[in-house]
Design an enzyme around this catalytic site. Structure first.
Site, short mmCIF file in Angstrom:
data_model
loop_
_atom_site.label_atom_id
_atom_site.label_comp_id
_atom_site.label_asym_id
_atom_site.label_seq_id
_atom_site.Cartn_x
_atom_site.Cartn_y
_atom_site.Cartn_z
N ASP A 33 -27.29 70.36 37.59
CA ASP A 33 -27.85 71.27 36.57
C ASP A 33 -29.06 70.59 35.93
O ASP A 33 -29.04 69.40 35.62
CB ASP A 33 -26.79 71.59 35.52
CG ASP A 33 -27.17 72.81 34.69
OD1 ASP A 33 -26.50 73.85 34.82
OD2 ASP A 33 -28.16 72.72 33.92
N ILE A 34 -30.10 71.38 35.72
CA ILE A 34 -31.35 70.85 35.17
C ILE A 34 -31.22 70.49 33.69
O ILE A 34 -31.99 69.69 33.16
CB ILE A 34 -32.50 71.88 35.39
CG1 ILE A 34 -33.84 71.21 35.44
CG2 ILE A 34 -32.47 72.99 34.35
CD1 ILE A 34 -34.95 72.12 35.95
N ASN A 91 -19.56 82.02 34.86
CA ASN A 91 -19.99 83.03 33.91
C ASN A 91 -20.26 84.32 34.67
O ASN A 91 -20.84 84.31 35.76
CB ASN A 91 -21.26 82.60 33.17
CG ASN A 91 -20.97 81.53 32.12
OD1 ASN A 91 -19.96 81.61 31.42
ND2 ASN A 91 -21.83 80.54 32.03
N GLU A 99 -26.88 83.29 32.80
CA GLU A 99 -28.35 83.28 32.78
C GLU A 99 -28.96 83.55 34.15
O GLU A 99 -30.00 84.17 34.25
CB GLU A 99 -28.86 81.90 32.31
CG GLU A 99 -28.67 81.65 30.83
CD GLU A 99 -29.02 80.21 30.46
OE1 GLU A 99 -29.63 79.50 31.28
OE2 GLU A 99 -28.64 79.81 29.34
N VAL A 100 -28.32 83.02 35.18
CA VAL A 100 -28.90 83.14 36.52
C VAL A 100 -28.00 84.07 37.36
O VAL A 100 -26.82 83.77 37.57
CB VAL A 100 -29.01 81.76 37.20
CG1 VAL A 100 -29.63 81.91 38.60
CG2 VAL A 100 -29.86 80.81 36.36
N HIS A 104 -22.55 81.04 40.72
CA HIS A 104 -22.42 79.58 40.76
C HIS A 104 -21.23 79.20 39.90
O HIS A 104 -20.92 79.88 38.92
CB HIS A 104 -23.69 78.89 40.25
CG HIS A 104 -24.18 79.42 38.94
ND1 HIS A 104 -24.87 80.61 38.85
CD2 HIS A 104 -24.04 78.97 37.67
CE1 HIS A 104 -25.14 80.85 37.58
NE2 HIS A 104 -24.65 79.88 36.84
N HIS A 106 -19.86 76.06 37.62
CA HIS A 106 -20.24 74.81 36.98
C HIS A 106 -19.08 73.83 37.13
O HIS A 106 -17.93 74.17 36.84
CB HIS A 106 -20.46 75.01 35.47
CG HIS A 106 -21.54 75.97 35.09
ND1 HIS A 106 -22.71 75.57 34.50
CD2 HIS A 106 -21.63 77.31 35.20
CE1 HIS A 106 -23.47 76.62 34.24
NE2 HIS A 106 -22.84 77.71 34.66
P1 AMP Z 1 -25.25 80.38 33.77
O1 AMP Z 1 -25.47 80.61 32.30
O2 AMP Z 1 -23.79 80.27 34.11
O3 AMP Z 1 -25.99 81.43 34.59
O4 AMP Z 1 -25.84 78.96 34.10
C1 AMP Z 1 -27.13 78.76 34.59
C2 AMP Z 1 -27.35 77.27 34.66
O5 AMP Z 1 -28.44 77.03 35.52
C3 AMP Z 1 -27.69 76.61 33.32
O6 AMP Z 1 -26.72 75.58 33.04
C4 AMP Z 1 -29.09 76.03 33.56
O7 AMP Z 1 -29.29 74.79 32.92
C5 AMP Z 1 -29.13 75.91 35.06
N1 AMP Z 1 -30.46 75.97 35.66
C6 AMP Z 1 -31.46 76.84 35.40
N2 AMP Z 1 -32.52 76.60 36.17
C7 AMP Z 1 -32.19 75.55 36.97
C8 AMP Z 1 -32.87 74.83 37.98
N3 AMP Z 1 -34.13 75.13 38.35
N4 AMP Z 1 -32.23 73.79 38.57
C9 AMP Z 1 -30.98 73.46 38.20
N5 AMP Z 1 -30.28 74.12 37.25
C10 AMP Z 1 -30.88 75.14 36.64
#
Ligand code: AMP
Length: 121
Positions: A33-34, A91, A99-100, A104, A106
């Site tokens: 995770d970034i 999530n 967010e994405v 995925h 975690h």
């Molecule tokens: P979620 O809220 O479950 O969708 O988590 C999205 C996660 O993706 C967050 O913990 C971010 O920090 C992580 N994230 C976003 N962009 C990147 C990236 N380019 N590389 C690695 N992790 C990322």
């Protein structure tokens, strides 16, 4: 919700933007995770186009589902958090703050993680 081909993990999977790869197999990619929330914070994702666990659990093949779960356990062991413990988090949707929009899970570990959710609202 339709899958967005331009989400950030789709772009990572296509090699368009860099990520720190932790694990890869036929069905799965795992990256750091970034913005880590714990000493170990890894994101394990299917290579297939699934928006979230809701989509994945409905539409993925048994092989894809097995691969994601087996890889998750293997990665946690490989990075050394299996003995003391870790938390897995999926999530799905707005209430979860996803967010994405590419599924995925975690893996969080490396320190005591505290209560499961923020007790608020
Ligand atoms: P979620 O809220 O479950 O969708 O988590 C999205 C996660 O993706 C967050 O913990 C971010 O920090 C992580 N994230 C976003 N962009 C990147 C990236 N380019 N590389 C690695 N992790 C990322």
């Amino acid at each position: 919700m339709a899958y967005d081909d331009n989400n950030i993990f789709a772009r990572i999977l296509r090699g368009e933007i860099p990520a720190t790869k932790v694990y890869e197999d036929e069905h799965v990619l795992a990256i750091n995770d970034i913005n880590p929330q714990a000493p170990t914070h890894i994101l394990v994702m299917p290579k297939g186009k699934y928006v979230s666990i809701d989509d994945f659990s409905t539409n993925a093949t048994d092989a894809e589902i097995a691969a994601l779960i087996r890889a998750t356990g293997k990665i946690a062991r490989n990075v050394g958090v299996a003995d003391k413990g870790y938390r897995l988090l999926f999530n799905h949707g707005p209430h979860s703050h996803q967010e994405v929009p590419h599924l995925h899970v975690h893996i969080l570990g490396g320190r005591p993680l505290g209560p499961l959710v923020l007790r608020k609202e």
